[in-house]
Design an enzyme around this catalytic site. Structure first.
Site, PDB file in Angstrom:
ATOM      1  N   GLY A  25     -64.050  20.644 -68.798  1.00 24.40           N
ATOM      2  CA  GLY A  25     -64.825  19.644 -69.506  1.00 24.40           C
ATOM      3  C   GLY A  25     -66.037  19.213 -68.699  1.00 24.40           C
ATOM      4  O   GLY A  25     -66.106  19.417 -67.487  1.00 24.40           O
ATOM      5  N   CYS A  26     -67.000  18.593 -69.373  1.00 22.56           N
ATOM      6  CA  CYS A  26     -68.253  18.208 -68.718  1.00 22.56           C
ATOM      7  C   CYS A  26     -68.033  17.131 -67.663  1.00 22.56           C
ATOM      8  O   CYS A  26     -68.493  17.251 -66.518  1.00 22.56           O
ATOM      9  CB  CYS A  26     -69.278  17.763 -69.754  1.00 22.56           C
ATOM     10  N   TYR A  27     -67.310  16.055 -68.015  1.00 19.98           N
ATOM     11  CA  TYR A  27     -67.013  15.012 -67.033  1.00 19.98           C
ATOM     12  C   TYR A  27     -66.167  15.578 -65.893  1.00 19.98           C
ATOM     13  O   TYR A  27     -66.354  15.215 -64.724  1.00 19.98           O
ATOM     14  CB  TYR A  27     -66.251  13.857 -67.685  1.00 19.98           C
TER      15      TYR A  27
END
Length: 343
Positions: free
Chosen positions: A146-148
């Site tokens: 995921g991006c985070y």
């Protein structure tokens, strides 16, 4: 390599097109969507006219596998765990940009995504593709982070792996542009609520927390938990993360900086700022770079890490292509040496 993209009309799917059209070793053979089948992608997305004119097709695994050598899933979570089954069972290469194959432990996907999980053997087989930390994936099923999670793990990796912080002291304050919320409109992403505003959301409940913890504990089992918060900021792209942790020993600013500089010296897509310099979103937008600045407070003994990345590139499609390059045995920079868009 001939590839297909499933879920091509979402933001991550569109970004995959932008990157793969510039990739010298890849040909996009077919693109697939649930909602827009039958029309050309350049009719649905006019900015692609004269660049890509493939039709949007239904999802037919047998046909896709006969025509291509790898498939990207750029679908929302909850979809690829159903559709990817045929590909995984056929040992066909899959790079999944959703969260469906990231979490290994029983019950974690159900708890955080509020949905039934993929089969357990698929979850155990999947390779968690944090692309800057390996050169050859352990499986043909790659779970793109995921991006985070990508930004947070890149922020904390030197501190956690080198065991120089108190394991219970990690606090992460993460902020994302609105494209991170996807295309579906919500109350928080409505223009009148997001413009000239900042909104905290999913306090202590963001679905990227368990994958962050899964990897941190793989690096250092002594890390019990992190305090993690997420906010929406009124920009289209970009993630800005400020992380804090208490050093377990007295250090200097220069020592902390050299720790990061040495740790990431061989990792092309992670750029460490000069001392007492901190990154901003403009310097990474449209690129696969993650830029990091670090500070040490000798009074509080707190290390602060400031990290920026483009959520649609390094946090999604760019890292997926980096994973493709690893899987194919190509230089990881292939097709990804994109200059950030400035101003």
């Amino acid at each position: 390599m001939k590839v297909a993209i499933i879920g091509v009309t979402g933001y991550s799917g569109v970004e995959l097109i932008r990157i793969l059209l510039q990739h010298p070793k890849v040909e996009i053979v077919s693109i697939h969507s649930h909602s827009q089948n039958g029309q050309g992608i350049d009719d649905y997305l006019p900015h692609l006219k004269q660049l890509l004119s493939l039709p949007l097709e239904p999802i037919d695994p047998a046909k896709i596998m006969a025509q291509t050598e790898l498939v990207f899933f750029a679908t929302p979570s909850g979809i690829s765990k159903e559709i990817a089954t045929a590909f995984v069972e056929a040992d066909f290469p899959v790079i999944d940009l959703s969260g469906d194959f990231r979490l290994k432990a029983d019950g974690q996907y159900e708890k955080w995504y509020k949905n039934s999980s993929a089969p357990s053997d698929f979850l155990q087989t999947a390779h968690y593709g944090l692309a800057d930390f390996y050169r050859k994936p352990a499986s043909k099923l790659i779970a793109n982070p995921g991006c985070y999670a990508t930004g947070t793990l890149l922020s904390l990796a030197p501190l956690v792996q080198k065991k120089i912080i108190e394991p219970t002291s990690i606090i992460v304050d993460a902020k994302s542009g609105l494209s991170g919320a996807g295309k579906n409109l919500s109350e928080s992403s409505h223009f009148v609520n997001s413009n000239e505003n900042m909104t905290l959301y999913k306090m202590n409940s963001h679905q990227h927390i368990p994958e962050i913890m899964q990897q941190l504990q793989k690096w250092n089992a002594e890390v019990p938990a992190i305090q993690f918060s997420t906010s929406l900021i009124p920009v289209t792209r970009g993630i800005f993360i400020t992380s804090y942790a208490r050093s377990s020993q007295k250090m200097t600013q220069e020592e902390v900086w050299h720790l990061y500089q040495d740790f990431y010296q061989e990792k092309y897509f992670v750029r460490i700022q000069e001392q007492e310099s901190y990154p901003n979103l403009r310097q990474i937008i449209g690129s696969n770079f993650c830029d990091i600045g670090v500070a040490y407070n000798k009074v509080t003994n707190i290390i602060t890490v400031v990290t920026v990345l483009d959520n649609l590139v390094k946090g999604a499609a760019g890292q997926a292509v980096q994973n493709l390059n690893h899987l194919a045995g190509w230089d990881e920079k292939t097709g990804l040496e994109m200059i950030p868009i400035y101003p």
